[in-house]
Design an enzyme around this catalytic site. Structure first.
Site, PDB file in Angstrom:
ATOM      1  N   LYS A 118      -6.555  -6.873   0.480  1.00  0.00           N
ATOM      2  CA  LYS A 118      -7.616  -7.271   1.412  1.00  0.00           C
ATOM      3  C   LYS A 118      -7.353  -8.642   2.043  1.00  0.00           C
ATOM      4  CE  LYS A 118     -11.041  -4.548  -1.057  1.00  0.00           C
ATOM      5  NZ  LYS A 118     -10.855  -3.317  -0.275  1.00  0.00           N
ATOM      6  N   GLU A 163     -10.711  -9.667  -5.032  1.00  0.00           N
ATOM      7  CA  GLU A 163      -9.565  -8.938  -5.602  1.00  0.00           C
ATOM      8  C   GLU A 163      -8.728  -9.804  -6.525  1.00  0.00           C
ATOM      9  OE1 GLU A 163      -8.231  -5.071  -3.080  1.00  0.00           O
ATOM     10  OE2 GLU A 163      -7.662  -6.960  -2.191  1.00  0.00           O
ATOM     11  N   GLY A 222     -22.695   0.357  12.304  1.00  0.00           N
ATOM     12  CA  GLY A 222     -22.427  -1.015  12.738  1.00  0.00           C
ATOM     13  C   GLY A 222     -22.570  -1.996  11.591  1.00  0.00           C
ATOM     14  N   ASP A 228       0.855  -1.202   0.000  1.00  0.00           N
ATOM     15  CA  ASP A 228       0.000   0.000   0.000  1.00  0.00           C
ATOM     16  C   ASP A 228       0.884   1.243   0.000  1.00  0.00           C
ATOM     17  OD1 ASP A 228      -2.376  -1.385   0.038  1.00  0.00           O
ATOM     18  OD2 ASP A 228      -2.767  -1.067   2.180  1.00  0.00           O
ATOM     19  N   ASP A 288     -11.528  -4.921   6.435  1.00  0.00           N
ATOM     20  CA  ASP A 288     -10.657  -6.096   6.587  1.00  0.00           C
ATOM     21  C   ASP A 288     -10.531  -6.490   8.060  1.00  0.00           C
ATOM     22  OD1 ASP A 288     -10.287  -6.016   3.856  1.00  0.00           O
ATOM     23  OD2 ASP A 288      -8.509  -4.741   4.016  1.00  0.00           O
TER      24      ASP A 288
HETATM   25  O1  RIB Z   1      -9.271  -2.950   2.105  1.00  0.00           O
HETATM   26  C1  RIB Z   1      -8.134  -2.139   1.994  1.00  0.00           C
HETATM   27  C2  RIB Z   1      -7.183  -2.706   0.982  1.00  0.00           C
HETATM   28  O2  RIB Z   1      -7.759  -2.641  -0.298  1.00  0.00           O
HETATM   29  C3  RIB Z   1      -5.885  -1.950   0.888  1.00  0.00           C
HETATM   30  O3  RIB Z   1      -4.899  -2.486   1.726  1.00  0.00           O
HETATM   31  C4  RIB Z   1      -5.531  -2.013  -0.589  1.00  0.00           C
HETATM   32  O4  RIB Z   1      -4.377  -2.732  -0.816  1.00  0.00           O
HETATM   33  C5  RIB Z   1      -6.736  -2.650  -1.270  1.00  0.00           C
HETATM   34  O5  RIB Z   1      -6.510  -3.953  -1.611  1.00  0.00           O
END
Ligand code: RIB
Length: 314
Positions: free
Chosen positions: A44, A147, A232, A17, A260
């Site tokens: 993620k 992803e 929430g 990131d 996450d």
């Molecule tokens: O959910 C956040 C993540 O989404 C980030 O860390 C980025 O890398 C994307 O995958």
């Protein structure tokens, strides 16, 4: 859930990131001075693995992904090592670089906008997932996202479902998938905007979230668990529809990775044997703690912090 099955297995991407803090996004053709930058572990799947490993006590966490052989990969390897995550199914490729994400973090609100390129993780195949079938079958909980290629997610869910492993799909980023995929999932965990994109329904109010939840159930999901930011999360099954309230957050530093934290916390709690609604409350606590810190994986809270927050708000 069979007692011989243990821990959480997560299929997903790892990327580095690159997070930039600024008051706003630049316009096309404009260069803007930022007020902060951080390079750290993200993606993620990897964030959820870190969240589960920190939230779970004594449950093994295994991460399935592909990375390159470069400096970004080294950040991931160091992160998983320090959080005790099993990397037997992390494949290092010579031919592809590790992926990366551009993250804009608003200095005004802490909210984010992301462009992610999965790099090596974008090449995860059905065969890669089948190579990890033994680990998936031996887990208490299997979780994946959207992803990496969806075919790979589907194969992981199929293997888990056939073995009686509890399955979680975090459909992020939102993508179109046939309804058969949702039928493989015990829990589907979109946020409001993902729930809206997937169902084609507005998800602004709680009643609208319930309607989107009904749509996900019709598609075959066992439970729709829709995260609703500071409100929430809505736990919506065929039998009950309950708003699990968010925990108070003193200062929002960065919301990136909160989803996450929620998913990793939820998976760890289920794997430990908590009841689903209690696991959802545990997940809300993990998410609340993560927004008080900068970064994605680095903001994932540890078990003691989650327990403290839950005790303070019984
Ligand atoms: O959910 C956040 C993540 O989404 C980030 O860390 C980025 O890398 C994307 O995958």
């Amino acid at each position: 859930m069979s007692s011989s099955r243990k821990g959480v297995v997560i299929l997903g991407i790892y990327v580095a990131d690159l997070a930039f803090r600024a008051g706003r996004l630049p316009r096309m053709g404009e260069t803007l001075l930022g007020s902060g930058f951080a390079l750290g572990p993200g993606g993620k799947g990897s964030n959820q693995a870190v969240a589960a490993a920190r939230a779970g006590t004594a449950i093994p966490v295994t991460f399935i992904t592909k990375i390159g052989r470069d400096a970004f990969a080294d950040i991931g390897l160091a992160t998983w090592k320090s959080d005790g995550i099993t990397t037997d199914y992390v494949v290092q490729m010579e031919s592809e670089p590790t992926g990366a994400a551009f993250i804009f973090v608003s200095t005004e609100t802490g909210d984010n906008a992301i462009i992610v390129n999965g790099g090596a993780a974008g090449t995860i195949t059905i065969e890669d997932v089948e190579d990890a079938a033994t680990a998936i079958r031996s887990a208490a909980v299997f979780m994946t996202q959207f992803e990496q290629p969806i075919d790979a997610a589907r194969r992981g869910l199929e293997i888990a479902r056939q073995a009686g492993v509890t399955t979680i799909l975090n459909p992020a980023p939102a993508a179109s998938a046939d309804d058969g995929l949702y039928g493989l999932c015990d829990y589907v965990t979109p946020n409001e905007s993902e729930a809206s994109t997937i169902t084609g329904l507005p998800v602004d109010t709680l009643e609208q979230a319930r309607a989107a939840g009904d749509d996900l159930l019709r598609r075959g999901a066992g439970v729709a668990l829709i995260t609703l930011g500071e409100r929430g999360a809505l736990y919506h099954s065929g039998r009950e529809s309950i708003l699990v309230p968010a925990f108070p957050v003193e200062t929002v530093v960065e919301t990136t990775g909160a989803g996450d934290a929620f998913n990793g916390g939820f998976a760890a709690a289920l794997a430990e044997g908590m009841k689903p609604l209690e696991a959802a409350r545990f997940a809300c606590a993990a998410a609340a703690l993560s927004v008080g810190k900068a970064g994605t994986a680095p903001s994932m809270p540890r078990r003691a912090e989650i327990d403290r927050l839950m005790k303070a708000h019984p």
